[in-house]
Design an enzyme around this catalytic site. Sequence first.
Site, mmCIF file in Angstrom:
data_model
loop_
_atom_site.group_PDB
_atom_site.id
_atom_site.type_symbol
_atom_site.label_atom_id
_atom_site.label_comp_id
_atom_site.label_asym_id
_atom_site.label_seq_id
_atom_site.Cartn_x
_atom_site.Cartn_y
_atom_site.Cartn_z
ATOM 1 N N GLY A 29 0.806 -1.209 0.000
ATOM 2 C CA GLY A 29 0.000 0.000 0.000
ATOM 3 C C GLY A 29 0.840 1.259 0.000
ATOM 4 N N ARG A 74 -13.216 9.835 -4.774
ATOM 5 C CA ARG A 74 -12.275 9.811 -3.653
ATOM 6 C C ARG A 74 -12.232 11.129 -2.875
ATOM 7 N NH1 ARG A 74 -7.459 9.438 -3.904
ATOM 8 N NH2 ARG A 74 -7.115 8.150 -2.062
ATOM 9 N N CYS A 112 -25.647 16.791 -9.354
ATOM 10 C CA CYS A 112 -26.565 17.524 -8.490
ATOM 11 C C CYS A 112 -26.261 17.178 -7.039
ATOM 12 C CB CYS A 112 -28.006 17.178 -8.862
ATOM 13 S SG CYS A 112 -29.210 18.244 -8.071
ATOM 14 N N TYR A 156 -8.331 3.496 -8.244
ATOM 15 C CA TYR A 156 -9.607 3.599 -7.546
ATOM 16 C C TYR A 156 -10.598 4.567 -8.171
ATOM 17 C CZ TYR A 156 -6.848 1.055 -4.195
ATOM 18 O OH TYR A 156 -6.026 0.122 -3.621
#
Length: 461
Positions: free
Chosen positions: A276, A358, A389, A419
């Site tokens: 990660g 994100r 909206c 992502y």
Amino acid sequence: MRAHEAGALHGDLGSRGPAWLRTPEDVNALVPHLWPTGVARAADGALAVGDLSVRALAEEFGTPAYVLDEGDMRARCRDFLAAFDGCDVYYAGKAFLCRAVVRIIAEEGLHLDVCSGGELATALSAGMPPERIGFHGNNKSVAELTRAVEAGVGRIIVDSFHEIDRLTALAREFGKRPSVLIRVTVGVEAHTHEFIATAHEDQKFGFSLAGGSAVQAALKIIDEGVLDLRGLHSHIGSQIFDTSGFEVSAKRVLGLQAQIREARGVELPELDLGGGFGIAYTTQDDPAPPADLAKRLTKIVEGECEALQLAVPHLSIEPGRAIVGPAVFTLYEVGTVKDVDGIRTYVSVDGGMSDNIRTALYDASYSATVASRTSEAGPILARVVGKHCESGDVVVKDEFLPADVQPGDLLAVPGTGAYCRSMASNYNHVPRPPVLAVRDGRARVIVRRETEDDLLALDVG
């Protein structure tokens, strides 16, 4: 940050922006470590990927569009393989997956992590060798496990006692011995967003080390003798820049390895440290190169193995977003520019939270630049927003753009490879953008743009 009834993204009212954001000397300049290596400004001022102008891309393929610099992505694959020599490098399918990407990582010698039946189907349909696939997930269904066993997936990362029982039953049914790793929750909390920190105790993943379930799972698998327990797996989160968390994690998981050896005389041959690793979304991010990460992590493991008198296991790492994230930018067209009473300037583009959730979901920060031209105007602090909206439909919270930004300009947002397409939606019934791969001066569509017909095709009412 002041509270605001419309949400946190609206609480930082004012025209100064965050403390780390500095007014640029040249609003047209690109910060190199935010962009794919093949991206630069051409002589006419427009961004180009290799020899392809973004204006030409927009004219041929439309906007919004995700643009992948394939050469950049392949180079990142090679960098991680070279740095972690002798280790298995697993690409995170959840970051972004399609058949073209599967073929790229397979050609470059990477392994692949999947975490659903759909990701597994994509990998197999693209010809990924099943022995190079790892299957993650905290709630794999019987159907998903069945497919993994039948396909001969290289390793299944087990995440619960229920899963061990399901997989054991399937192994007996099919007369196979699936290889498994145990996901261990080591109690190390990465310095990252709460929703992407995955090794503290209060979350859904893995077997607790402190609570004793991790060692119980290992002993259960060994004693039953049906599954092939290859090793342990630890993942402390994502978007990580500080390797100190890995030091604590490795120490604890290798301590468990030694505990298993003492209890059953079995020394597990593999260890997955997770990964990660962080990437640069803004100028405040400073990711370490793969060679530095490899040096630090292998030193941690070797030192701890020596202290515990363990053989150094075969290592796996999972760089996560670090391979595809920096290799992609999203190309938009500006539709409206609105100055709101001197508070800030809103620049609206033809995408938004349906192609990049994100910012709204994780309070993530991004950068942006006018991509179709350069400007002699001075910089203004702007907020890039989408067309949906929703008041929280923000793409880039704060960025300096030229004061003459106007409708029709192309705007590029870097760091969107991970992502963004994977988490894209049809909110407001907006079709999802295409993914374009650019290599050697040519662009090809690897995921086509959705159409209104695609939306209606699922509507059987």
